[in-house]
Design a protein around this motif. Structure first.
Motif, PDB file in Angstrom:
ATOM      1  N   UNK A   1      39.959 -10.925-100.431  1.00 55.21           N
ATOM      2  CA  UNK A   1      39.868  -9.329 -99.763  1.00 55.21           C
ATOM      3  C   UNK A   1      40.635  -7.749-100.198  1.00 55.21           C
ATOM      4  N   UNK A   2      40.137  -7.274 -99.455  1.00 52.73           N
ATOM      5  CA  UNK A   2      39.758  -5.741 -99.901  1.00 52.73           C
ATOM      6  C   UNK A   2      40.824  -4.793 -99.441  1.00 52.73           C
ATOM      7  N   UNK A   3      41.353  -5.575 -98.796  1.00 52.22           N
ATOM      8  CA  UNK A   3      42.349  -4.556 -97.515  1.00 52.22           C
ATOM      9  C   UNK A   3      43.875  -4.512 -97.997  1.00 52.22           C
ATOM     10  N   UNK A   4      45.356  -4.376 -97.515  1.00 51.84           N
ATOM     11  CA  UNK A   4      46.632  -3.853 -98.695  1.00 51.84           C
ATOM     12  C   UNK A   4      47.270  -5.043 -98.264  1.00 51.84           C
ATOM     13  N   UNK A   5      47.376  -6.234 -97.757  1.00 53.42           N
ATOM     14  CA  UNK A   5      47.996  -7.019 -97.323  1.00 53.42           C
ATOM     15  C   UNK A   5      48.609  -7.724 -99.087  1.00 53.42           C
ATOM     16  N   UNK A   6      48.959  -8.564 -98.483  1.00 56.72           N
ATOM     17  CA  UNK A   6      50.214  -9.020 -99.440  1.00 56.72           C
ATOM     18  C   UNK A   6      49.065  -9.891-101.406  1.00 56.72           C
ATOM     19  N   UNK A   7      48.643 -10.214-100.617  1.00 56.18           N
ATOM     20  CA  UNK A   7      47.585 -11.249-101.778  1.00 56.18           C
ATOM     21  C   UNK A   7      45.920 -10.632-101.939  1.00 56.18           C
ATOM     22  N   UNK A   8      45.165 -11.004-102.758  1.00 53.61           N
ATOM     23  CA  UNK A   8      44.101 -10.413-103.132  1.00 53.61           C
ATOM     24  C   UNK A   8      42.355 -12.071-102.388  1.00 53.61           C
ATOM     25  N   UNK A   9      43.450 -13.150-102.266  1.00 56.46           N
ATOM     26  CA  UNK A   9      42.105 -13.896-101.403  1.00 56.46           C
ATOM     27  C   UNK A   9      43.104 -15.210-101.545  1.00 56.46           C
ATOM     28  N   UNK A  10      42.325 -15.978-100.640  1.00 52.61           N
ATOM     29  CA  UNK A  10      42.559 -16.880-100.337  1.00 52.61           C
ATOM     30  C   UNK A  10      41.644 -18.408-100.760  1.00 52.61           C
ATOM     31  N   UNK A  11      42.223 -19.203-100.740  1.00 48.74           N
ATOM     32  CA  UNK A  11      41.282 -20.572-102.153  1.00 48.74           C
ATOM     33  C   UNK A  11      41.640 -21.533-101.124  1.00 48.74           C
TER      34      UNK A  11
END
Length: 242
Positions: free
Chosen positions: A80-90
């Protein structure tokens, strides 16, 4: 990659992909940029959002996936390229997940442990063909100067350990979900870090006993393919009884 195909961040962003397919797409993107006119310069200086995210987020994610993807654990990823707390979900599936040897779902945050002068070193590489290293770079007025710097034995490991501990301290002060994996892209202050220097640096980090409010911290050196794992405070994975 076929000559008529084109890949960019939108090809990856928000898409649920098999982990190895994600890695292929990231490598295709790197190769595509590298072949383009001025591509090497763009990758070196990270002139746009694409190059910056490719080098600082996507490539470290591929290394983590390739280390964890195995028989008994198949991984899917949504970057995810947005401004959420993390970069990816696995998301993982397979016998290792079913028997408690691997988590079913984690979120991943990627960060970089790097000397503050690294971007200046890359600038000098682009403009003058190289430098004497990050610790010998300074400004004299408006001129960027690079001078030889003499290191003592053990300095490389000590410097990298300090970079890692600084990033861990900065990240520990932020609120992340308990299932978070922190991937730390370690950029040594020297050009090439030998295996014994890497091991020494990791041991210094462990002996410092930093607070690790993450499920795990995955440390990697992209250039030399060194990796190491630190388990989070009280969050070491527990195996279920069969």
């Amino acid at each position: 990659m076929p000559k008529d195909s084109h890949i960019d961040l939108t090809t990856i962003d928000g898409q649920l992909l098999d982990g190895l397919d994600f890695c292929r797409k990231v490598y295709d993107l790197f190769d595509q940029i590298n072949r383009e006119p001025d591509g090497k310069r763009r990758l070196r200086l990270r002139l746009s959002k694409t190059e910056k995210r490719l080098i600082e987020e996507l490539l470290p994610l591929t290394r983590y996936i390739q280390v964890r993807y195995q028989a008994g654990r198949r991984i899917k990823i949504r970057w995810l390229s947005g401004s959420q707390q993390y970069d990816a979900v696995l998301s993982s599936s397979g016998s290792l997940v079913e028997h408690g040897g691997a988590p079913r779902r984690v979120v991943v945050e990627v960060t970089t442990a790097v000397h503050p002068n690294d971007y200046l070193s890359r600038r000098l590489l682009d403009q003058r063909g190289g430098s004497f290293g990050v610790k010998g770079i300074h400004w004299e007025g408006k001129e960027l100067i690079s001078k030889p710097y003499v290191s003592n034995g053990g300095d490389n490991a000590k410097d990298l350990a300090e970079q890692i501990l600084a990033r861990l301290s900065a990240k520990a002060n932020k609120a992340y979900p308990p299932s978070t994996v922190l991937v730390v892209n370690c950029v040594p202050p020297c050009s090439l870090m030998l295996e014994d220097e890497w091991k020494d640096a990791i041991e210094q980090v462990r002996l410092a006993k930093p607070s690790i409010p993450f499920r795990e911290v995955f440390l990697l050196d992209m250039l030399m393919a060194h990796t190491a794992t630190l388990h989070g405070d009280g969050r070491r994975p527990q195996r279920r009884k069969r």
